[in-house]
Design a protein around this motif. Structure first.
Motif, PDB file in Angstrom:
ATOM      1  N   MET A   1      77.360  54.709 -55.229  1.00 17.16           N
ATOM      2  CA  MET A   1      78.191  53.540 -55.403  1.00 17.16           C
ATOM      3  C   MET A   1      79.571  53.834 -54.843  1.00 17.16           C
ATOM      4  O   MET A   1      80.160  54.870 -55.108  1.00 17.16           O
ATOM      5  CB  MET A   1      78.250  53.200 -56.883  1.00 17.16           C
ATOM      6  CG  MET A   1      79.044  51.981 -57.179  1.00 17.16           C
ATOM      7  SD  MET A   1      78.914  51.621 -58.943  1.00 17.16           S
ATOM      8  CE  MET A   1      79.606  50.030 -58.934  1.00 17.16           C
ATOM      9  N   LYS A   2      80.086  52.886 -54.051  1.00 24.51           N
ATOM     10  CA  LYS A   2      81.404  53.062 -53.442  1.00 24.51           C
ATOM     11  C   LYS A   2      82.493  52.811 -54.467  1.00 24.51           C
ATOM     12  O   LYS A   2      82.345  51.982 -55.357  1.00 24.51           O
ATOM     13  CB  LYS A   2      81.597  52.080 -52.289  1.00 24.51           C
ATOM     14  CG  LYS A   2      80.812  52.422 -51.064  1.00 24.51           C
ATOM     15  CD  LYS A   2      81.202  51.466 -49.954  1.00 24.51           C
ATOM     16  CE  LYS A   2      80.546  51.865 -48.660  1.00 24.51           C
ATOM     17  NZ  LYS A   2      80.929  50.979 -47.568  1.00 24.51           N
ATOM     18  N   ASP A   3      83.596  53.520 -54.311  1.00 22.47           N
ATOM     19  CA  ASP A   3      84.759  53.277 -55.138  1.00 22.47           C
ATOM     20  C   ASP A   3      85.533  52.113 -54.547  1.00 22.47           C
ATOM     21  O   ASP A   3      85.777  52.059 -53.338  1.00 22.47           O
ATOM     22  CB  ASP A   3      85.666  54.515 -55.194  1.00 22.47           C
ATOM     23  CG  ASP A   3      85.009  55.662 -55.952  1.00 22.47           C
ATOM     24  OD1 ASP A   3      84.194  55.371 -56.834  1.00 22.47           O
ATOM     25  OD2 ASP A   3      85.320  56.817 -55.646  1.00 22.47           O
ATOM     26  N   LEU A   4      85.892  51.186 -55.388  1.00 25.93           N
ATOM     27  CA  LEU A   4      86.652  50.035 -54.933  1.00 25.93           C
ATOM     28  C   LEU A   4      88.129  50.293 -55.115  1.00 25.93           C
ATOM     29  O   LEU A   4      88.557  50.818 -56.137  1.00 25.93           O
ATOM     30  CB  LEU A   4      86.258  48.776 -55.725  1.00 25.93           C
ATOM     31  CG  LEU A   4      84.830  48.297 -55.553  1.00 25.93           C
ATOM     32  CD1 LEU A   4      84.559  47.113 -56.479  1.00 25.93           C
ATOM     33  CD2 LEU A   4      84.587  47.889 -54.125  1.00 25.93           C
ATOM     34  N   ILE A   5      88.893  49.925 -54.118  1.00 25.01           N
ATOM     35  CA  ILE A   5      90.337  50.044 -54.196  1.00 25.01           C
ATOM     36  C   ILE A   5      90.872  48.660 -54.514  1.00 25.01           C
ATOM     37  O   ILE A   5      90.654  47.712 -53.772  1.00 25.01           O
ATOM     38  CB  ILE A   5      90.932  50.552 -52.875  1.00 25.01           C
ATOM     39  CG1 ILE A   5      90.361  51.931 -52.551  1.00 25.01           C
ATOM     40  CG2 ILE A   5      92.447  50.586 -52.946  1.00 25.01           C
ATOM     41  CD1 ILE A   5      90.747  52.421 -51.177  1.00 25.01           C
ATOM     42  N   ILE A   6      91.554  48.554 -55.629  1.00 25.74           N
ATOM     43  CA  ILE A   6      92.112  47.287 -56.043  1.00 25.74           C
ATOM     44  C   ILE A   6      93.603  47.303 -55.753  1.00 25.74           C
ATOM     45  O   ILE A   6      94.326  48.197 -56.195  1.00 25.74           O
ATOM     46  CB  ILE A   6      91.853  47.024 -57.539  1.00 25.74           C
ATOM     47  CG1 ILE A   6      90.348  46.972 -57.798  1.00 25.74           C
ATOM     48  CG2 ILE A   6      92.536  45.743 -57.978  1.00 25.74           C
ATOM     49  CD1 ILE A   6      89.988  46.853 -59.257  1.00 25.74           C
ATOM     50  N   THR A   7      94.052  46.313 -54.983  1.00 27.08           N
ATOM     51  CA  THR A   7      95.456  46.225 -54.621  1.00 27.08           C
ATOM     52  C   THR A   7      96.025  44.954 -55.228  1.00 27.08           C
ATOM     53  O   THR A   7      95.478  43.870 -55.033  1.00 27.08           O
ATOM     54  CB  THR A   7      95.602  46.171 -53.085  1.00 27.08           C
ATOM     55  OG1 THR A   7      94.939  47.296 -52.525  1.00 27.08           O
ATOM     56  CG2 THR A   7      97.064  46.161 -52.687  1.00 27.08           C
ATOM     57  N   ASP A   8      97.112  45.106 -55.956  1.00 26.16           N
ATOM     58  CA  ASP A   8      97.779  43.945 -56.522  1.00 26.16           C
ATOM     59  C   ASP A   8      98.651  43.331 -55.429  1.00 26.16           C
ATOM     60  O   ASP A   8      99.599  43.941 -54.954  1.00 26.16           O
ATOM     61  CB  ASP A   8      98.637  44.346 -57.722  1.00 26.16           C
ATOM     62  CG  ASP A   8      99.313  43.153 -58.371  1.00 26.16           C
ATOM     63  OD1 ASP A   8      98.883  42.003 -58.094  1.00 26.16           O
ATOM     64  OD2 ASP A   8     100.251  43.368 -59.153  1.00 26.16           O
ATOM     65  N   LEU A   9      98.302  42.119 -55.013  1.00 29.05           N
ATOM     66  CA  LEU A   9      99.030  41.460 -53.942  1.00 29.05           C
ATOM     67  C   LEU A   9     100.182  40.612 -54.461  1.00 29.05           C
ATOM     68  O   LEU A   9     100.905  40.010 -53.687  1.00 29.05           O
ATOM     69  CB  LEU A   9      98.069  40.589 -53.126  1.00 29.05           C
ATOM     70  CG  LEU A   9      96.916  41.352 -52.461  1.00 29.05           C
ATOM     71  CD1 LEU A   9      95.983  40.379 -51.793  1.00 29.05           C
ATOM     72  CD2 LEU A   9      97.446  42.369 -51.473  1.00 29.05           C
ATOM     73  N   GLY A  10     100.342  40.541 -55.754  1.00 30.24           N
ATOM     74  CA  GLY A  10     101.436  39.762 -56.317  1.00 30.24           C
ATOM     75  C   GLY A  10     101.084  38.291 -56.388  1.00 30.24           C
ATOM     76  O   GLY A  10      99.930  37.906 -56.365  1.00 30.24           O
ATOM     77  N   THR A  11     102.116  37.476 -56.449  1.00 26.99           N
ATOM     78  CA  THR A  11     101.897  36.031 -56.551  1.00 26.99           C
ATOM     79  C   THR A  11     101.446  35.472 -55.205  1.00 26.99           C
ATOM     80  O   THR A  11     101.724  36.038 -54.152  1.00 26.99           O
ATOM     81  CB  THR A  11     103.187  35.317 -56.990  1.00 26.99           C
ATOM     82  OG1 THR A  11     104.186  35.565 -56.009  1.00 26.99           O
ATOM     83  CG2 THR A  11     103.653  35.806 -58.336  1.00 26.99           C
ATOM     84  N   ALA A  12     100.762  34.352 -55.249  1.00 25.24           N
ATOM     85  CA  ALA A  12     100.289  33.700 -54.032  1.00 25.24           C
ATOM     86  C   ALA A  12     101.425  32.870 -53.449  1.00 25.24           C
ATOM     87  O   ALA A  12     101.588  31.706 -53.759  1.00 25.24           O
ATOM     88  CB  ALA A  12      99.080  32.830 -54.331  1.00 25.24           C
ATOM     89  N   SER A  13     102.226  33.506 -52.604  1.00 25.01           N
ATOM     90  CA  SER A  13     103.340  32.819 -51.965  1.00 25.01           C
ATOM     91  C   SER A  13     103.215  33.003 -50.458  1.00 25.01           C
ATOM     92  O   SER A  13     102.397  33.793 -49.975  1.00 25.01           O
ATOM     93  CB  SER A  13     104.679  33.376 -52.449  1.00 25.01           C
ATOM     94  OG  SER A  13     104.807  34.724 -52.058  1.00 25.01           O
ATOM     95  N   LEU A  14     104.029  32.286 -49.725  1.00 24.94           N
ATOM     96  CA  LEU A  14     104.004  32.390 -48.269  1.00 24.94           C
ATOM     97  C   LEU A  14     104.275  33.828 -47.831  1.00 24.94           C
ATOM     98  O   LEU A  14     103.572  34.363 -46.967  1.00 24.94           O
ATOM     99  CB  LEU A  14     105.032  31.428 -47.657  1.00 24.94           C
ATOM    100  CG  LEU A  14     105.150  31.444 -46.138  1.00 24.94           C
ATOM    101  CD1 LEU A  14     103.838  31.033 -45.492  1.00 24.94           C
ATOM    102  CD2 LEU A  14     106.275  30.527 -45.692  1.00 24.94           C
TER     103      LEU A  14
END
Length: 189
Positions: A1-14
């Motif tokens: 099973m692959k390790d998933l990298i989770i990245t917090d992209l913050g708020t959905a803004s331009l």
């Protein structure tokens, strides 16, 4: 099973979408470079590795296209690809012509019906029966001419068709309505 990298992209803004697209463009470039380094394919394993990298690159390119779509939407305030927004549409593009007689009646079944209401219901039934065989375009022309008292040129402008086409639809509709009116039989009992 692959390790998933989770990245917090913050708020959905331009700004966050622009930053995400920039990161995805870097990733697509990295994958392209890795594919070009493996390019002279010599073994089956190398070919499989190139196919996996190419599949990943196509996925990243699709993600870039999605980000670009959202960025364009956020920048302009309207859906990408539309030449003009709904607020700038012409009257014929915004309006949907509808016969008020075709709208559903809201009736309270517990209240007794007056003779006038029953007569209206019978007339409505006769009207629906008379208009039953018309196409949508014929019905629109007929209702605008006879129900709303529009001229042929006004109907042509409203429906974006030629005046002669309106005349043709009117002749057909009148013939069908006349045939339908003669054939209406109301059973009582």
């Amino acid at each position: 099973m692959k390790d998933l990298i989770i990245t917090d992209l913050g708020t959905a803004s331009l700004e966050s979408y622009i930053e995400t697209r920039r990161m995805l463009l870097k990733k697509a470039d990295e994958l392209t470079v890795r594919i070009s380094e493996l390019e002279p394919v010599r073994t089956l394993e190398m070919m499989n590795e190139i196919l996996v990298l190419d599949k990943d690159r196509r996925l990243v390119v699709e993600m870039i296209a999605s980000c670009s779509y959202v960025i364009e939407w956020l920048r302009t305030g309207r859906r990408p690809g539309n030449l003009r927004g709904i607020e700038r549409r012409s009257g014929t593009q915004r309006e949907v012509l509808m016969d008020p007689a075709m709208l559903p009646m809201i009736a309270n079944p517990s209240m007794p019906r007056s003779p006038q209401e029953e007569e209206k219901g019978e007339n409505r039934f006769r009207l629906e029966a008379a208009l039953r065989g018309l196409t949508d375009r014929e019905r629109s022309c007929y209702m605008l001419a006879h129900g709303e008292s529009y001229s042929l040129s006004e109907i042509a402008a409203l429906l974006n068709i030629s005046k002669s086409s309106v005349g043709t639809y009117m002749v057909r509709a009148q013939r069908k309505v006349s045939d339908n009116v003669q054939g209406i039989l109301i059973l009582v009992g």
